[in-house]
Design an enzyme around this catalytic site. Structure first.
Site: not given
Ligand code: GLY
Length: 358
Positions: A121, A143, A185, A227, A237, A241, A245, A248, A252, A264
């Site tokens: 956990r 993430k 990026e 970031k 997000e 945040r 994207n 993206h 994507h 990517h």
């Molecule tokens: N790669 C986009 C983010 O971490 O939100």
């Protein structure tokens, strides 16, 4: 060494960046006293390149450490690898006082963070990213997760690392295609947040492509700073945040429609230029600004057009099943000038068709 704090209250953590930092990670972890024992997780390629250096650094600082490896590549980013790593941790007797170290690119960081989040956990983990993409993006912000047959990154959690160690020297072993993945990026950060940084990238293109360390470090630090600011303001997000994207949404769809033959970063580059077309069609972005972005993308050797042979209907079907689509409406991050963007789901289907066709 440059240190940037990701401000998340009692889950705040430092991003440390310096050329040659790998050798000093053991001493730093010893001072931070995050754990009694460390388990380095790396793919078979990165383990061969940098595994011993990191293990020596940990052992040299008197820290107990183990190394676990898995087969390199996106195909390993699945629940089978997670189950295998969790079993290995259990067999090693790893407990909540121990800490995982993700040594590698985005796949390794996502897998290791996810195992750390769910094993017993939750146990601590730190990130040691070895690709430009991981250094400027995926190692920061928490993430974590894996792919399932129905889509990329569809299973995962937000789970923050305890520290991020970035050694720009390891980029010297990075293939050009991987460097370009990260550069897409990097350009993204300039467009969404920082016009001055965009100009810096244009002015230092040759040094960056030649991997001149002081300039590359400046790039990494600027990206991490942006970031960190975005993640601190909106960890999960919900709002801000989402600007990360940019490029993206369509990117994507390009990646998926090519069955991931298009990498990517390449797809994000195409997606940024396509998003600019949407922004121009909605009179949000001046053509000269769009041209500046396209020129920088092309100057870094990244593609500006979606290949004609990619099935447009297939791309549109992937748009509908994307994580960023709610009630059938994908959202887009659209620039209003270099350095500023808006987020909107108010984009007519005909405009999407035009952006994909162009
Ligand atoms: N790669 C986009 C983010 O971490 O939100």
């Amino acid at each position: 060494m440059k240190i940037i704090e990701v401000g998340l209250g009692n889950r705040s953590y430092p991003i440390m960046a310096a050329a040659g930092l790998l050798a000093g990670i053991g001493q730093d972890l010893r001072q931070r006293a995050i754990a009694k024992r460390y388990v380095v997780v790396a793919d078979d390629r990165v383990a061969g390149l940098y595994g011993n250096q990191l293990m020596d650094s940990l052992a040299g600082a008197g820290l107990s450490c183990e190394l676990l490896t898995f087969a390199h590549g996106e195909a390993s980013k699945n629940m089978t690898t997670i189950a295998g790593l969790a079993s290995s941790l259990a067999r090693l007797g790893v407990d909540r006082k121990d800490c995982l170290i993700a040594l590698g690119g985005g796949v390794t960081g996502d897998i290791t963070g996810f195992v750390a989040a769910i094993y017993m956990r939750g146990i601590p983990f730190v990130q040691v990213p070895t690709t430009l993409l991981a250094q400027v993006d995926s190692s920061v912000g928490g993430k974590t997760g894996v792919d399932i047959p129905e889509g990329k990154n569809l299973v995962g959690v937000f789970y923050q690392p305890r520290a991020v160690y970035i050694d720009s020297r390891v980029l010297s072993s990075l293939p050009l295609a991987e460097l370009l993945n990260g550069l897409a990026e990097v350009i993204k950060y300039g467009v969404i947040y920082d016009r001055e940084f965009f100009d810096f990238l244009a002015a230092n293109r040759e040094q960056i492509l030649a991997l001149q360390l002081p300039v590359v470090e400046e790039v990494i630090v600027r990206c991490c700073w942006i970031k960190a600011a975005v993640v601190a303001a909106d960890e999960k997000e919900a709002d801000l945040r989402r600007i990360l994207n940019y490029g993206h949404t369509l990117g994507h769809a390009v990646e998926a429609a090519s069955q991931f033959a298009i990498a990517h970063g390449m797809a994000v580059a195409m997606g940024m230029v396509a998003a600019n077309k949407l922004a121009m069609a909605k009179s949000l972005l001046a053509p000269q600004e769009a041209e500046r972005i396209s020129r920088l993308v092309a100057d870094f050797g990244l593609p500006v057009a979606i290949p004609a042979e990619l099935d447009r209907q297939l791309m549109k079907s992937f748009l509908k099943t994307d994580k960023k689509t709610v009630a059938g409406r994908p959202f887009f991050v659209l620039p209003t000038c270099v350095g500023k963007v808006i987020i909107t789901d108010d984009v007519a289907e005909e405009l999407i068709d035009q952006a994909l066709e162009a």
